[in-house]
Design a protein around this motif. Sequence first.
Motif, PDB file in Angstrom:
ATOM      1  N   LEU A 222       0.830  -1.205   0.000  1.00 44.10           N
ATOM      2  CA  LEU A 222       0.000   0.000   0.000  1.00 44.10           C
ATOM      3  C   LEU A 222       0.861   1.251   0.000  1.00 44.10           C
ATOM      4  CD1 LEU A 222      -2.675   1.505   0.207  1.00 44.10           C
ATOM      5  CD2 LEU A 222      -2.664   1.051   2.676  1.00 44.10           C
ATOM      6  N   MET A 223       1.908   1.282   0.812  1.00 41.67           N
ATOM      7  CA  MET A 223       2.769   2.466   0.849  1.00 41.67           C
ATOM      8  C   MET A 223       3.446   2.681  -0.502  1.00 41.67           C
ATOM      9  SD  MET A 223       3.816   5.058   2.629  1.00 41.67           S
ATOM     10  CE  MET A 223       4.389   5.151   4.329  1.00 41.67           C
ATOM     11  N   LEU A 238      11.834   1.736  -2.276  1.00 39.10           N
ATOM     12  CA  LEU A 238      12.192   1.185  -0.977  1.00 39.10           C
ATOM     13  C   LEU A 238      11.145   0.199  -0.474  1.00 39.10           C
ATOM     14  CD1 LEU A 238      13.582   4.343   0.888  1.00 39.10           C
ATOM     15  CD2 LEU A 238      14.893   2.349   0.108  1.00 39.10           C
ATOM     16  N   HIS A 239       9.875   0.573  -0.595  1.00 45.51           N
ATOM     17  CA  HIS A 239       8.817  -0.303  -0.082  1.00 45.51           C
ATOM     18  C   HIS A 239       8.581  -1.502  -0.994  1.00 45.51           C
ATOM     19  CE1 HIS A 239       7.534   1.879   3.507  1.00 45.51           C
ATOM     20  NE2 HIS A 239       7.905   2.966   2.857  1.00 45.51           N
ATOM     21  N   CYS A 240       8.777  -1.350  -2.284  1.00 44.21           N
ATOM     22  CA  CYS A 240       8.727  -2.514  -3.174  1.00 44.21           C
ATOM     23  C   CYS A 240       9.814  -3.511  -2.797  1.00 44.21           C
ATOM     24  CB  CYS A 240       8.899  -2.085  -4.630  1.00 44.21           C
ATOM     25  SG  CYS A 240       7.483  -1.216  -5.341  1.00 44.21           S
ATOM     26  N   ASN A 241      10.997  -2.990  -2.513  1.00 43.80           N
ATOM     27  CA  ASN A 241      12.120  -3.863  -2.162  1.00 43.80           C
ATOM     28  C   ASN A 241      11.890  -4.604  -0.856  1.00 43.80           C
ATOM     29  OD1 ASN A 241      13.532  -3.214  -4.471  1.00 43.80           O
ATOM     30  ND2 ASN A 241      14.802  -1.652  -3.475  1.00 43.80           N
ATOM     31  N   MET A 384      11.323   3.011 -11.137  1.00 41.08           N
ATOM     32  CA  MET A 384      12.699   3.043 -11.624  1.00 41.08           C
ATOM     33  C   MET A 384      12.828   3.916 -12.866  1.00 41.08           C
ATOM     34  SD  MET A 384      14.577   1.206  -9.545  1.00 41.08           S
ATOM     35  CE  MET A 384      16.082   0.960 -10.490  1.00 41.08           C
ATOM     36  N   ILE A 385      11.831   3.894 -13.730  1.00 40.16           N
ATOM     37  CA  ILE A 385      11.842   4.722 -14.943  1.00 40.16           C
ATOM     38  C   ILE A 385      11.774   6.198 -14.580  1.00 40.16           C
ATOM     39  CG2 ILE A 385      10.518   5.330 -17.011  1.00 40.16           C
ATOM     40  CD1 ILE A 385       9.595   2.328 -17.019  1.00 40.16           C
TER      41      ILE A 385
END
Length: 514
Positions: A222-223, A238-241, A384-385
Amino acid sequence: MMKKIKYIFLLLILAFQFTACNDWLTVLPENEQVSDEYWTSKEEVEAVLGSGYVYLRDAYEQLFMWGELRGASIYSRVAGGGYGEDLQSFQITPDDGDLVSWAPLYKVINMSNSVIANAETVMQRDETFDEAVMNSYLTEAYFLRALSYFYIVRNWRDAPLILEPYETDKISYEKAKSSEADIITQIKADITTALETSAAKEKFEEDWATKGRATKWALHALMADVCLWNEDYATTILHCNEILDATSAFRPVFVTDPTKWIELYYPGNSNGSIFELNWDDITYNQTNELTTVMGNGAPAYTYTGQMLLDWIDETEETGVVEAVRSIYGSYTPDVDADNYADANIGYIWKYSGIGFQEQQRAENDANFIIYRVADVVLMKAEAMILNSSDIQSWTVAVELINKVRTRSNLPEIEPVLAEVSEADMLAFVLHERNMEFAAEGKRWYDLLRMGKRNNFKYRNQFLVEMVVDYNNTANPAWIRSVLNTDDALYLPIETSELENNRLLVQNPYYQVLN
Protein backbone atom coordinates in the motif's frame (compact mmCIF):
# COMPACT_ATOMS: atom_id res chain seq x y z
CA MET A 1 -30.75 11.82 13.81
CA MET A 2 -30.48 8.11 13.03
CA LYS A 3 -31.49 8.78 9.41
CA LYS A 4 -28.64 11.25 9.07
CA ILE A 5 -26.20 8.86 10.65
CA LYS A 6 -27.29 6.25 8.12
CA TYR A 7 -26.06 8.49 5.33
CA ILE A 8 -22.89 9.54 7.12
CA PHE A 9 -20.47 7.35 9.05
CA LEU A 10 -22.69 4.75 10.78
CA LEU A 11 -20.88 2.76 13.48
CA LEU A 12 -22.36 -0.61 14.26
CA ILE A 13 -21.80 -3.44 16.72
CA LEU A 14 -20.75 -6.91 15.63
CA ALA A 15 -21.42 -9.48 18.35
CA PHE A 16 -19.14 -12.25 17.11
CA GLN A 17 -15.73 -13.80 17.74
CA PHE A 18 -12.71 -13.23 15.48
CA THR A 19 -11.14 -16.66 15.55
CA ALA A 20 -12.26 -18.23 12.25
CA CYS A 21 -13.23 -17.24 8.75
CA ASN A 22 -16.96 -17.66 9.34
CA ASP A 23 -16.81 -15.54 12.50
CA TRP A 24 -15.70 -12.27 11.00
CA LEU A 25 -16.67 -12.71 7.35
CA THR A 26 -20.25 -13.87 7.82
CA VAL A 27 -22.09 -12.29 10.75
CA LEU A 28 -23.66 -8.96 9.85
CA PRO A 29 -23.75 -5.97 12.22
CA GLU A 30 -26.66 -4.84 14.32
CA ASN A 31 -27.94 -1.26 14.10
CA GLU A 32 -26.54 0.17 17.34
CA GLN A 33 -23.73 2.58 17.94
CA VAL A 34 -20.76 1.39 19.94
CA SER A 35 -20.79 3.23 23.25
CA ASP A 36 -18.03 3.52 25.83
CA GLU A 37 -19.60 0.68 27.81
CA TYR A 38 -19.00 -1.66 24.89
CA TRP A 39 -15.22 -1.65 25.13
CA THR A 40 -14.59 -4.19 27.87
CA SER A 41 -12.86 -7.18 26.24
CA LYS A 42 -10.41 -8.11 23.51
CA GLU A 43 -13.20 -10.03 21.77
CA GLU A 44 -15.07 -6.77 21.28
CA VAL A 45 -11.99 -5.19 19.69
CA GLU A 46 -11.75 -8.22 17.41
CA ALA A 47 -15.39 -7.87 16.47
CA VAL A 48 -15.16 -4.21 15.45
CA LEU A 49 -11.92 -4.82 13.55
CA GLY A 50 -13.59 -7.71 11.78
CA SER A 51 -16.50 -5.51 10.80
CA GLY A 52 -14.06 -3.24 8.96
CA TYR A 53 -13.09 -6.14 6.74
CA VAL A 54 -16.76 -7.06 6.28
CA TYR A 55 -17.58 -3.54 5.07
CA LEU A 56 -14.60 -3.51 2.74
CA ARG A 57 -15.66 -6.84 1.29
CA ASP A 58 -19.22 -5.58 0.86
CA ALA A 59 -17.85 -2.75 -1.31
CA TYR A 60 -16.12 -5.06 -3.80
CA GLU A 61 -18.40 -4.20 -6.72
CA GLN A 62 -17.84 -0.46 -6.28
CA LEU A 63 -14.08 -1.09 -6.04
CA PHE A 64 -14.28 -2.97 -9.33
CA MET A 65 -16.44 -0.39 -11.13
CA TRP A 66 -14.50 2.65 -9.87
CA GLY A 67 -11.21 1.10 -10.92
CA GLU A 68 -12.24 -0.31 -14.28
CA LEU A 69 -15.13 1.25 -16.17
CA ARG A 70 -13.61 4.67 -16.79
CA GLY A 71 -10.40 2.92 -17.84
CA ALA A 72 -12.29 1.42 -20.79
CA SER A 73 -10.71 -2.04 -20.91
CA ILE A 74 -13.82 -3.46 -19.23
CA TYR A 75 -17.30 -2.84 -20.58
CA SER A 76 -20.65 -2.92 -18.79
CA ARG A 77 -23.08 -4.59 -21.20
CA VAL A 78 -26.28 -4.23 -19.17
CA ALA A 79 -28.34 -1.13 -19.85
CA GLY A 80 -30.58 0.40 -17.21
CA GLY A 81 -29.11 -1.57 -14.29
CA GLY A 82 -26.65 -0.98 -11.52
CA TYR A 83 -23.60 -1.93 -13.53
CA GLY A 84 -21.88 1.40 -13.96
CA GLU A 85 -23.00 2.56 -17.40
CA ASP A 86 -22.76 6.21 -16.40
CA LEU A 87 -19.16 5.71 -15.32
CA GLN A 88 -17.98 4.30 -18.63
CA SER A 89 -19.85 6.92 -20.66
CA PHE A 90 -18.60 9.75 -18.39
CA GLN A 91 -22.18 10.83 -17.69
CA ILE A 92 -21.98 10.40 -13.93
CA THR A 93 -24.06 12.69 -11.70
CA PRO A 94 -24.49 13.25 -7.95
CA ASP A 95 -27.74 11.27 -8.14
CA ASP A 96 -26.08 8.03 -9.28
CA GLY A 97 -26.40 6.46 -5.84
CA ASP A 98 -23.89 3.72 -5.04
CA LEU A 99 -21.73 4.65 -8.03
CA VAL A 100 -20.80 7.93 -6.35
CA SER A 101 -21.27 7.03 -2.68
CA TRP A 102 -18.23 7.02 -0.45
CA ALA A 103 -20.32 5.73 2.48
CA PRO A 104 -19.00 2.11 2.22
CA LEU A 105 -15.44 3.36 2.63
CA TYR A 106 -16.32 5.63 5.54
CA LYS A 107 -17.92 2.65 7.29
CA VAL A 108 -14.54 0.90 7.09
CA ILE A 109 -12.83 4.07 8.31
CA ASN A 110 -15.24 4.41 11.21
CA MET A 111 -14.58 0.87 12.37
CA SER A 112 -10.84 1.49 12.10
CA ASN A 113 -11.15 4.74 14.05
CA SER A 114 -13.04 2.90 16.78
CA VAL A 115 -10.31 0.29 17.21
CA ILE A 116 -7.56 2.93 17.17
CA ALA A 117 -9.37 5.07 19.74
CA ASN A 118 -10.39 2.32 22.16
CA ALA A 119 -7.89 -0.55 22.00
CA GLU A 120 -5.70 0.79 24.81
CA THR A 121 -8.71 1.32 27.05
CA VAL A 122 -9.70 -2.30 26.54
CA MET A 123 -6.19 -3.46 27.40
CA GLN A 124 -6.56 -1.71 30.76
CA ARG A 125 -9.93 -3.38 31.37
CA ASP A 126 -9.14 -6.88 30.07
CA GLU A 127 -6.01 -8.43 31.59
CA THR A 128 -6.04 -11.15 28.94
CA PHE A 129 -5.56 -8.55 26.20
CA ASP A 130 -1.82 -8.71 25.60
CA GLU A 131 -0.10 -5.52 24.38
CA ALA A 132 1.50 -7.33 21.45
CA VAL A 133 -1.91 -8.57 20.31
CA MET A 134 -3.36 -5.09 20.70
CA ASN A 135 -0.57 -3.59 18.60
CA SER A 136 -1.15 -6.21 15.94
CA TYR A 137 -4.84 -5.28 15.77
CA LEU A 138 -3.88 -1.62 15.53
CA THR A 139 -1.68 -2.27 12.49
CA GLU A 140 -4.69 -3.80 10.75
CA ALA A 141 -6.90 -0.86 11.69
CA TYR A 142 -4.32 1.61 10.34
CA PHE A 143 -4.09 -0.40 7.12
CA LEU A 144 -7.85 -0.45 6.60
CA ARG A 145 -8.12 3.28 7.27
CA ALA A 146 -5.21 4.09 4.95
CA LEU A 147 -6.49 1.85 2.15
CA SER A 148 -9.99 3.31 2.38
CA TYR A 149 -8.70 6.88 2.23
CA PHE A 150 -6.50 5.95 -0.73
CA TYR A 151 -9.58 4.80 -2.63
CA ILE A 152 -11.31 8.04 -1.64
CA VAL A 153 -8.41 10.22 -2.82
CA ARG A 154 -8.23 8.49 -6.19
CA ASN A 155 -11.96 8.80 -6.75
CA TRP A 156 -12.95 12.10 -5.09
CA ARG A 157 -9.56 13.81 -4.58
CA ASP A 158 -10.75 15.96 -1.65
CA ALA A 159 -12.94 14.58 1.13
CA PRO A 160 -13.60 14.86 4.88
CA LEU A 161 -10.66 13.54 6.89
CA ILE A 162 -12.27 11.77 9.85
CA LEU A 163 -9.88 10.40 12.48
CA GLU A 164 -12.24 9.96 15.44
CA PRO A 165 -15.04 7.39 15.75
CA TYR A 166 -18.72 8.34 15.73
CA GLU A 167 -19.76 6.77 19.01
CA THR A 168 -22.52 9.07 20.25
CA ASP A 169 -25.13 11.31 18.69
CA LYS A 170 -23.41 14.28 20.33
CA ILE A 171 -20.54 14.09 17.83
CA SER A 172 -21.05 16.36 14.84
CA TYR A 173 -21.38 14.52 11.55
CA GLU A 174 -20.76 17.73 9.60
CA LYS A 175 -17.22 18.01 8.35
CA ALA A 176 -15.62 20.03 5.53
CA LYS A 177 -13.39 18.46 2.93
CA SER A 178 -9.64 18.15 3.39
CA SER A 179 -7.27 18.44 0.46
CA GLU A 180 -5.77 15.50 -1.37
CA ALA A 181 -2.34 16.50 -0.05
CA ASP A 182 -3.54 16.43 3.57
CA ILE A 183 -5.23 13.04 3.11
CA ILE A 184 -2.14 11.56 1.47
CA THR A 185 -0.05 12.84 4.39
CA GLN A 186 -2.40 11.08 6.81
CA ILE A 187 -2.35 7.87 4.79
CA LYS A 188 1.44 7.80 4.90
CA ALA A 189 1.41 8.57 8.62
CA ASP A 190 -0.95 5.67 9.30
CA ILE A 191 1.17 3.20 7.36
CA THR A 192 4.36 4.50 8.96
CA THR A 193 2.85 4.19 12.44
CA ALA A 194 1.78 0.62 11.72
CA LEU A 195 5.18 -0.40 10.40
CA GLU A 196 7.19 1.33 13.14
CA THR A 197 5.64 -0.80 15.87
CA SER A 198 6.96 -3.96 14.17
CA ALA A 199 3.69 -5.55 15.27
CA ALA A 200 2.34 -6.27 11.79
CA LYS A 201 2.24 -10.00 11.18
CA GLU A 202 4.07 -11.77 8.38
CA LYS A 203 1.48 -14.53 8.47
CA PHE A 204 -1.60 -15.62 10.42
CA GLU A 205 -2.41 -19.08 11.75
CA GLU A 206 -4.98 -19.72 9.02
CA ASP A 207 -3.76 -19.59 5.42
CA TRP A 208 -6.77 -17.59 4.23
CA ALA A 209 -6.14 -14.94 6.89
CA THR A 210 -2.55 -14.43 5.73
CA LYS A 211 -4.03 -13.15 2.46
CA GLY A 212 -7.38 -11.91 3.76
CA ARG A 213 -6.09 -9.75 6.61
CA ALA A 214 -3.52 -6.97 6.62
CA THR A 215 0.06 -8.16 6.98
CA LYS A 216 3.42 -6.43 6.99
CA TRP A 217 3.56 -7.15 3.26
CA ALA A 218 0.20 -5.50 2.64
CA LEU A 219 1.37 -2.36 4.44
CA HIS A 220 4.48 -2.14 2.25
CA ALA A 221 2.47 -2.72 -0.94
CA LEU A 222 0.00 0.00 0.00
CA MET A 223 2.77 2.47 0.85
CA ALA A 224 4.49 1.76 -2.47
CA ASP A 225 1.22 2.41 -4.30
CA VAL A 226 0.54 5.65 -2.41
CA CYS A 227 4.08 6.94 -3.03
CA LEU A 228 3.82 6.09 -6.72
CA TRP A 229 0.56 8.05 -6.85
CA ASN A 230 2.07 11.21 -5.36
CA GLU A 231 5.34 10.94 -7.31
CA ASP A 232 7.64 9.92 -4.45
CA TYR A 233 9.52 7.38 -6.54
CA ALA A 234 12.52 6.73 -4.31
CA THR A 235 10.23 5.75 -1.44
CA THR A 236 8.15 3.60 -3.79
CA ILE A 237 11.26 1.62 -4.65
CA LEU A 238 12.19 1.18 -0.98
CA HIS A 239 8.82 -0.30 -0.08
CA CYS A 240 8.73 -2.51 -3.17
CA ASN A 241 12.12 -3.86 -2.16
CA GLU A 242 10.82 -4.70 1.31
CA ILE A 243 8.68 -7.30 -0.44
CA LEU A 244 10.78 -8.27 -3.46
CA ASP A 245 14.05 -8.62 -1.53
CA ALA A 246 12.56 -10.22 1.58
CA THR A 247 14.10 -13.47 2.81
CA SER A 248 11.46 -14.44 5.34
CA ALA A 249 10.00 -17.90 4.89
CA PHE A 250 6.56 -16.29 5.09
CA ARG A 251 7.07 -13.67 2.38
CA PRO A 252 4.79 -13.59 -0.64
CA VAL A 253 6.68 -14.50 -3.80
CA PHE A 254 6.33 -13.86 -7.50
CA VAL A 255 4.73 -16.77 -9.35
CA THR A 256 7.26 -17.87 -11.98
CA ASP A 257 5.58 -21.07 -13.14
CA PRO A 258 3.16 -20.23 -15.99
CA THR A 259 0.95 -23.19 -15.12
CA LYS A 260 0.38 -21.75 -11.64
CA TRP A 261 -0.93 -18.38 -12.85
CA ILE A 262 -4.57 -19.44 -12.71
CA GLU A 263 -4.13 -20.44 -9.05
CA LEU A 264 -4.04 -16.74 -8.21
CA TYR A 265 -7.79 -16.83 -8.90
CA TYR A 266 -8.73 -20.46 -8.42
CA PRO A 267 -8.68 -21.37 -5.63
CA GLY A 268 -7.12 -18.00 -4.65
CA ASN A 269 -5.02 -16.97 -1.64
CA SER A 270 -1.92 -18.15 -3.49
CA ASN A 271 1.61 -17.37 -2.44
CA GLY A 272 1.73 -14.76 -5.19
CA SER A 273 -1.00 -12.78 -3.46
CA ILE A 274 -0.52 -10.11 -0.80
CA PHE A 275 -4.03 -8.97 0.15
CA GLU A 276 -7.40 -10.05 -1.21
CA LEU A 277 -11.05 -9.99 -0.19
CA ASN A 278 -12.16 -13.50 0.76
CA TRP A 279 -15.37 -15.48 0.35
CA ASP A 280 -16.16 -19.15 1.01
CA ASP A 281 -19.32 -20.48 -0.63
CA ILE A 282 -19.10 -24.16 0.29
CA THR A 283 -18.21 -23.89 3.98
CA TYR A 284 -19.84 -20.62 5.06
CA ASN A 285 -22.26 -19.74 2.24
CA GLN A 286 -20.33 -16.52 1.53
CA THR A 287 -20.97 -15.54 -2.08
CA ASN A 288 -20.53 -12.72 -4.55
CA GLU A 289 -21.49 -12.17 -8.17
CA LEU A 290 -18.02 -12.16 -9.72
CA THR A 291 -18.40 -15.62 -11.24
CA THR A 292 -21.81 -15.00 -12.78
CA VAL A 293 -21.48 -11.40 -13.99
CA MET A 294 -18.25 -12.28 -15.80
CA GLY A 295 -19.07 -15.82 -16.92
CA ASN A 296 -20.07 -17.01 -20.36
CA GLY A 297 -23.80 -17.22 -19.70
CA ALA A 298 -25.14 -13.67 -19.76
CA PRO A 299 -22.18 -11.60 -18.58
CA ALA A 300 -22.71 -8.12 -17.22
CA TYR A 301 -19.07 -7.24 -17.89
CA THR A 302 -16.76 -8.20 -20.74
CA TYR A 303 -13.57 -6.84 -22.25
CA THR A 304 -14.04 -3.94 -24.65
CA GLY A 305 -13.44 -4.39 -28.36
CA GLN A 306 -9.89 -3.06 -28.36
CA MET A 307 -9.03 -5.06 -25.26
CA LEU A 308 -10.27 -8.22 -26.99
CA LEU A 309 -7.96 -7.44 -29.89
CA ASP A 310 -5.11 -7.03 -27.40
CA TRP A 311 -5.85 -10.50 -26.01
CA ILE A 312 -5.93 -11.99 -29.48
CA ASP A 313 -2.61 -10.32 -30.30
CA GLU A 314 -1.09 -11.70 -27.11
CA THR A 315 -2.30 -15.19 -27.90
CA GLU A 316 -0.76 -14.80 -31.35
CA GLU A 317 2.57 -14.02 -29.68
CA THR A 318 2.55 -17.13 -27.51
CA GLY A 319 0.47 -19.58 -29.50
CA VAL A 320 -2.53 -21.34 -27.98
CA VAL A 321 -0.54 -24.14 -26.39
CA GLU A 322 1.73 -21.74 -24.49
CA ALA A 323 -0.84 -19.03 -23.73
CA VAL A 324 -1.22 -18.18 -20.05
CA ARG A 325 -3.25 -15.12 -19.07
CA SER A 326 -4.99 -14.86 -22.45
CA ILE A 327 -6.47 -18.22 -23.45
CA TYR A 328 -5.50 -19.88 -20.17
CA GLY A 329 -6.82 -17.00 -18.14
CA SER A 330 -9.07 -16.46 -20.67
CA TYR A 331 -11.42 -14.69 -23.00
CA THR A 332 -12.88 -17.30 -25.38
CA PRO A 333 -14.80 -19.94 -23.43
CA ASP A 334 -17.43 -20.27 -26.19
CA VAL A 335 -15.11 -21.03 -29.11
CA ASP A 336 -12.52 -23.69 -29.75
CA ALA A 337 -9.16 -22.50 -28.46
CA ASP A 338 -7.57 -23.02 -31.87
CA ASN A 339 -10.07 -20.54 -33.30
CA TYR A 340 -9.27 -17.82 -30.76
CA ALA A 341 -8.99 -15.18 -33.50
CA ASP A 342 -12.71 -15.65 -34.21
CA ALA A 343 -13.74 -14.63 -30.70
CA ASN A 344 -16.21 -11.76 -30.68
CA ILE A 345 -16.85 -11.49 -26.94
CA GLY A 346 -14.03 -11.01 -24.46
CA TYR A 347 -15.09 -13.01 -21.43
CA ILE A 348 -13.37 -12.22 -18.14
CA TRP A 349 -12.66 -15.85 -17.42
CA LYS A 350 -10.23 -15.39 -14.50
CA TYR A 351 -13.20 -15.09 -12.11
CA SER A 352 -15.29 -17.83 -13.72
CA GLY A 353 -12.99 -20.59 -14.95
CA ILE A 354 -10.64 -22.94 -13.20
CA GLY A 355 -8.00 -22.96 -15.89
CA PHE A 356 -9.50 -24.58 -18.94
CA GLN A 357 -12.15 -23.40 -21.34
CA GLU A 358 -14.62 -26.18 -20.61
CA GLN A 359 -14.29 -25.96 -16.84
CA GLN A 360 -16.32 -23.31 -15.05
CA ARG A 361 -16.17 -22.98 -11.28
CA ALA A 362 -19.32 -24.10 -9.50
CA GLU A 363 -18.87 -21.86 -6.47
CA ASN A 364 -19.84 -18.18 -6.45
CA ASP A 365 -16.97 -17.09 -4.24
CA ALA A 366 -14.10 -15.84 -6.38
CA ASN A 367 -11.79 -13.65 -4.31
CA PHE A 368 -11.07 -10.05 -5.32
CA ILE A 369 -7.35 -9.30 -5.22
CA ILE A 370 -6.25 -5.87 -4.00
CA TYR A 371 -2.46 -6.44 -4.13
CA ARG A 372 -0.25 -9.22 -5.46
CA VAL A 373 3.47 -9.51 -6.04
CA ALA A 374 3.27 -8.90 -9.81
CA ASP A 375 1.72 -5.52 -8.95
CA VAL A 376 4.71 -4.68 -6.78
CA VAL A 377 7.10 -5.78 -9.55
CA LEU A 378 5.51 -3.40 -12.05
CA MET A 379 5.20 -0.59 -9.49
CA LYS A 380 8.93 -0.82 -8.99
CA ALA A 381 9.53 -0.82 -12.76
CA GLU A 382 7.48 2.35 -13.13
CA ALA A 383 9.29 4.02 -10.24
CA MET A 384 12.70 3.04 -11.62
CA ILE A 385 11.84 4.72 -14.94
CA LEU A 386 10.68 7.91 -13.28
CA ASN A 387 13.22 8.11 -10.46
CA SER A 388 16.20 8.23 -12.82
CA SER A 389 16.81 8.41 -16.56
CA ASP A 390 20.14 6.61 -16.48
CA ILE A 391 20.62 3.40 -18.44
CA GLN A 392 21.21 1.30 -15.34
CA SER A 393 17.89 2.28 -13.76
CA TRP A 394 16.00 1.66 -16.99
CA THR A 395 17.74 -1.67 -17.45
CA VAL A 396 16.33 -2.78 -14.09
CA ALA A 397 12.88 -1.60 -15.20
CA VAL A 398 13.10 -3.67 -18.40
CA GLU A 399 14.15 -6.73 -16.39
CA LEU A 400 11.16 -6.31 -14.09
CA ILE A 401 8.74 -5.96 -17.00
CA ASN A 402 10.23 -9.03 -18.64
CA LYS A 403 9.88 -10.96 -15.40
CA VAL A 404 6.11 -10.64 -15.76
CA ARG A 405 6.16 -11.31 -19.49
CA THR A 406 8.35 -14.40 -19.17
CA ARG A 407 5.96 -15.87 -16.60
CA SER A 408 3.23 -15.34 -19.23
CA ASN A 409 5.28 -17.16 -21.90
CA LEU A 410 5.63 -13.90 -23.83
CA PRO A 411 8.78 -12.75 -25.62
CA GLU A 412 10.89 -10.25 -23.75
CA ILE A 413 10.88 -6.60 -24.76
CA GLU A 414 14.31 -5.49 -25.98
CA PRO A 415 14.30 -1.69 -26.28
CA VAL A 416 17.50 0.10 -27.23
CA LEU A 417 17.60 2.23 -24.10
CA ALA A 418 19.74 4.97 -25.62
CA GLU A 419 17.06 5.51 -28.25
CA VAL A 420 13.78 5.35 -26.31
CA SER A 421 12.07 8.08 -24.32
CA GLU A 422 10.57 8.11 -20.84
CA ALA A 423 7.14 7.95 -22.47
CA ASP A 424 8.17 4.87 -24.45
CA MET A 425 9.29 3.15 -21.26
CA LEU A 426 6.11 4.06 -19.42
CA ALA A 427 4.07 2.70 -22.31
CA PHE A 428 5.70 -0.70 -21.80
CA VAL A 429 4.67 -0.65 -18.13
CA LEU A 430 1.14 0.54 -18.84
CA HIS A 431 0.54 -2.15 -21.45
CA GLU A 432 1.81 -4.87 -19.14
CA ARG A 433 -0.35 -3.62 -16.28
CA ASN A 434 -3.41 -3.54 -18.52
CA MET A 435 -2.99 -7.16 -19.53
CA GLU A 436 -1.77 -8.53 -16.20
CA PHE A 437 -4.36 -6.86 -13.96
CA ALA A 438 -7.36 -6.83 -16.28
CA ALA A 439 -10.61 -6.59 -14.29
CA GLU A 440 -8.77 -6.30 -10.97
CA GLY A 441 -9.86 -2.71 -10.34
CA LYS A 442 -6.64 -0.95 -11.36
CA ARG A 443 -6.92 0.32 -14.94
CA TRP A 444 -8.50 3.73 -14.33
CA TYR A 445 -6.10 4.53 -11.51
CA ASP A 446 -3.16 3.55 -13.73
CA LEU A 447 -4.33 5.86 -16.51
CA LEU A 448 -5.08 8.72 -14.14
CA ARG A 449 -1.76 8.34 -12.33
CA MET A 450 0.15 8.26 -15.63
CA GLY A 451 -1.83 11.13 -17.09
CA LYS A 452 -1.64 13.54 -14.16
CA ARG A 453 2.01 13.12 -13.16
CA ASN A 454 4.43 15.99 -13.59
CA ASN A 455 1.63 18.53 -13.97
CA PHE A 456 -0.30 16.45 -16.52
CA LYS A 457 2.67 15.98 -18.81
CA TYR A 458 1.19 12.80 -20.25
CA ARG A 459 -2.51 13.63 -20.06
CA ASN A 460 -3.15 13.28 -23.77
CA GLN A 461 -1.01 10.21 -24.44
CA PHE A 462 -1.77 8.05 -21.43
CA LEU A 463 -5.19 9.26 -20.34
CA VAL A 464 -7.26 10.94 -23.03
CA GLU A 465 -6.30 9.00 -26.15
CA MET A 466 -6.00 5.71 -24.32
CA VAL A 467 -9.58 5.96 -23.07
CA VAL A 468 -10.78 7.11 -26.50
CA ASP A 469 -9.13 4.13 -28.16
CA TYR A 470 -10.63 1.56 -25.77
CA ASN A 471 -14.04 3.01 -24.84
CA ASN A 472 -17.04 1.16 -26.30
CA THR A 473 -19.80 3.59 -25.45
CA ALA A 474 -18.98 7.30 -25.36
CA ASN A 475 -18.44 9.78 -28.17
CA PRO A 476 -14.69 10.48 -28.60
CA ALA A 477 -15.25 14.25 -28.64
CA TRP A 478 -17.14 13.99 -25.35
CA ILE A 479 -14.41 11.86 -23.77
CA ARG A 480 -11.75 14.37 -24.78
CA SER A 481 -13.81 17.22 -23.39
CA VAL A 482 -14.31 15.49 -20.03
CA LEU A 483 -10.77 14.21 -19.60
CA ASN A 484 -9.23 17.58 -20.41
CA THR A 485 -11.15 19.07 -17.47
CA ASP A 486 -9.28 18.49 -14.21
CA ASP A 487 -12.30 18.38 -11.89
CA ALA A 488 -14.11 15.93 -14.19
CA LEU A 489 -11.46 13.31 -13.49
CA TYR A 490 -13.02 12.79 -10.07
CA LEU A 491 -16.46 11.70 -8.90
CA PRO A 492 -19.19 13.98 -7.60
CA ILE A 493 -20.27 13.90 -3.97
CA GLU A 494 -23.49 11.93 -3.71
CA THR A 495 -26.62 14.07 -3.23
CA SER A 496 -27.66 12.70 0.18
CA GLU A 497 -24.21 13.45 1.58
CA LEU A 498 -24.59 17.10 0.60
CA GLU A 499 -28.04 17.22 2.16
CA ASN A 500 -26.83 15.82 5.46
CA ASN A 501 -23.49 17.61 5.72
CA ARG A 502 -23.89 21.33 5.11
CA LEU A 503 -20.12 21.88 5.21
CA LEU A 504 -19.53 19.83 2.08
CA VAL A 505 -18.99 21.64 -1.22
CA GLN A 506 -19.69 19.80 -4.47
CA ASN A 507 -16.91 19.09 -6.95
CA PRO A 508 -17.00 22.24 -9.16
CA TYR A 509 -17.44 20.26 -12.39
CA TYR A 510 -20.74 18.84 -11.17
CA GLN A 511 -21.91 22.19 -9.82
CA VAL A 512 -21.75 23.48 -13.37
CA LEU A 513 -23.54 20.41 -14.75
CA ASN A 514 -26.37 20.80 -12.26
